[in-house]
Design a protein around this motif. Structure first.
Motif, mmCIF file in Angstrom:
data_model
loop_
_atom_site.group_PDB
_atom_site.id
_atom_site.type_symbol
_atom_site.label_atom_id
_atom_site.label_comp_id
_atom_site.label_asym_id
_atom_site.label_seq_id
_atom_site.Cartn_x
_atom_site.Cartn_y
_atom_site.Cartn_z
ATOM 1 N N VAL A 73 -2.060 35.583 57.725
ATOM 2 C CA VAL A 73 -0.872 36.430 57.607
ATOM 3 C C VAL A 73 -1.225 37.646 56.529
ATOM 4 C CG1 VAL A 73 -0.091 34.970 55.721
ATOM 5 C CG2 VAL A 73 1.458 36.167 56.866
ATOM 6 N N GLN A 74 -0.473 38.690 56.532
ATOM 7 C CA GLN A 74 -0.661 39.723 55.545
ATOM 8 C C GLN A 74 0.427 39.398 54.219
ATOM 9 O OE1 GLN A 74 0.779 43.396 57.596
ATOM 10 N NE2 GLN A 74 -1.320 43.609 58.193
ATOM 11 N N ALA A 75 -0.430 39.939 53.384
ATOM 12 C CA ALA A 75 0.471 39.860 51.914
ATOM 13 C C ALA A 75 1.942 40.116 52.071
ATOM 14 C CB ALA A 75 -0.142 40.858 50.765
ATOM 15 N N GLY A 76 2.772 39.323 51.649
ATOM 16 C CA GLY A 76 4.152 39.534 51.634
ATOM 17 C C GLY A 76 4.763 38.741 53.019
ATOM 18 N N VAL A 82 6.811 16.136 55.986
ATOM 19 C CA VAL A 82 6.974 17.137 54.861
ATOM 20 C C VAL A 82 6.586 18.496 55.200
ATOM 21 C CG1 VAL A 82 4.829 16.390 53.849
ATOM 22 C CG2 VAL A 82 6.537 17.276 52.365
ATOM 23 N N TYR A 83 7.488 19.300 54.379
ATOM 24 C CA TYR A 83 7.305 20.687 55.019
ATOM 25 C C TYR A 83 7.052 21.608 53.716
ATOM 26 C CZ TYR A 83 9.713 19.298 59.250
ATOM 27 O OH TYR A 83 9.996 18.558 60.102
ATOM 28 N N LEU A 84 6.310 22.864 53.922
ATOM 29 C CA LEU A 84 6.157 23.799 52.787
ATOM 30 C C LEU A 84 6.311 25.159 53.535
ATOM 31 C CD1 LEU A 84 5.210 24.003 49.919
ATOM 32 C CD2 LEU A 84 2.914 24.803 50.726
ATOM 33 N N GLN A 85 7.579 25.601 53.096
ATOM 34 C CA GLN A 85 7.947 26.928 53.578
ATOM 35 C C GLN A 85 7.260 28.177 52.354
ATOM 36 O OE1 GLN A 85 9.658 28.226 56.269
ATOM 37 N NE2 GLN A 85 9.098 30.209 55.267
ATOM 38 N N MET A 86 6.549 28.614 52.872
ATOM 39 C CA MET A 86 5.683 29.884 51.897
ATOM 40 C C MET A 86 6.131 31.242 52.316
ATOM 41 S SD MET A 86 1.996 28.082 51.941
ATOM 42 C CE MET A 86 1.823 28.557 53.568
ATOM 43 N N ASN A 87 6.746 31.843 51.329
ATOM 44 C CA ASN A 87 7.367 33.138 51.386
ATOM 45 C C ASN A 87 6.701 34.149 50.545
ATOM 46 O OD1 ASN A 87 9.125 32.489 53.414
ATOM 47 N ND2 ASN A 87 10.585 31.859 51.998
ATOM 48 N N SER A 88 6.621 35.289 50.687
ATOM 49 C CA SER A 88 5.965 36.327 49.722
ATOM 50 C C SER A 88 4.820 35.968 49.563
ATOM 51 C CB SER A 88 6.997 36.493 48.467
ATOM 52 O OG SER A 88 8.231 36.771 48.766
ATOM 53 N N LEU A 89 3.965 35.600 50.500
ATOM 54 C CA LEU A 89 2.447 35.136 50.289
ATOM 55 C C LEU A 89 1.733 36.280 49.442
ATOM 56 C CD1 LEU A 89 2.184 33.270 53.553
ATOM 57 C CD2 LEU A 89 1.614 32.251 51.215
ATOM 58 N N LYS A 90 0.485 35.704 48.819
ATOM 59 C CA LYS A 90 -0.412 36.511 48.157
ATOM 60 C C LYS A 90 -1.792 36.097 48.576
ATOM 61 C CE LYS A 90 2.776 36.861 43.982
ATOM 62 N NZ LYS A 90 2.949 36.380 42.854
ATOM 63 N N PRO A 91 -2.539 37.105 48.361
ATOM 64 C CA PRO A 91 -4.006 36.811 48.466
ATOM 65 C C PRO A 91 -4.276 35.619 47.878
ATOM 66 C CG PRO A 91 -3.998 39.132 48.699
ATOM 67 C CD PRO A 91 -2.611 38.661 48.171
ATOM 68 N N GLU A 92 -4.163 35.466 46.544
ATOM 69 C CA GLU A 92 -4.325 34.094 45.885
ATOM 70 C C GLU A 92 -3.947 32.811 46.460
ATOM 71 O OE1 GLU A 92 -2.883 37.029 44.857
ATOM 72 O OE2 GLU A 92 -1.857 36.948 43.019
ATOM 73 N N ASP A 93 -3.096 32.946 47.503
ATOM 74 C CA ASP A 93 -2.548 31.847 48.002
ATOM 75 C C ASP A 93 -3.519 31.320 48.963
ATOM 76 O OD1 ASP A 93 0.504 33.189 47.780
ATOM 77 O OD2 ASP A 93 -0.185 31.666 46.518
ATOM 78 N N THR A 94 -4.551 32.082 49.509
ATOM 79 C CA THR A 94 -5.747 31.513 50.564
ATOM 80 C C THR A 94 -6.169 30.463 50.042
ATOM 81 O OG1 THR A 94 -6.051 33.909 51.203
ATOM 82 C CG2 THR A 94 -7.766 32.322 51.533
ATOM 83 N N ALA A 95 -6.190 29.376 50.987
ATOM 84 C CA ALA A 95 -6.675 28.223 50.546
ATOM 85 C C ALA A 95 -6.597 27.135 51.675
ATOM 86 C CB ALA A 95 -6.182 27.428 49.421
#
Length: 114
Positions: A12-15, A78-91
């Motif tokens: 996904v792209q940043a944001g 269990v869920y994890l909704q991730m918004n406003s993603l940043k490159p440092e969230d890559t993992a």
């Protein structure tokens, strides 16, 4: 016997946003807190968020206001909704029972491009 199965990752792209899911066996999930963790290349696995059986949530500082953890007790998921993603969230993202880890699942890769 597979006990933890993570899914929902991707590129996904940043944001952008992603929603991760973790299907757990009932013996692990029922009545227990559940948590998400992540491991970036060359780094140790780190805790991301926890949801208690009653729904109370806690987050590591770097994801507060952007990520939301939730659970469906009827589905042992269990869920994890991730918004406003940043490159440092890559993992690679994993779920587990934080009070007593069980065998880790395969995880799901999240890649955030800048």
């Amino acid at each position: 016997q597979v006990q933890l199965v993570e899914s929902g990752g991707g590129l996904v792209q940043a944001g952008g946003s992603l929603r991760l899911s973790c299907a757990a066996s009932r013996s692990i999930f029922s009545g227990n807190a559940m948590a998400w963790y992540r491991q970036a290349p060359g780094r140790q696995r780190e805790w991301v968020a926890t949801v208690l059986d009653g729904g109370t949530t806690t987050y590591t500082d770097s994801v507060k206001g952007r990520f939301s953890i939730s659970r469906d007790n009827a589905k042992n998921t269990v869920y994890l909704q991730m918004n406003s993603l940043k490159p440092e969230d890559t993992a690679v993202y994993y779920c587990n029972r934080p009070t007593r880890w069980t065998t880790w699942g395969q995880g799901t890769q999240v890649t955030v491009s800048s």
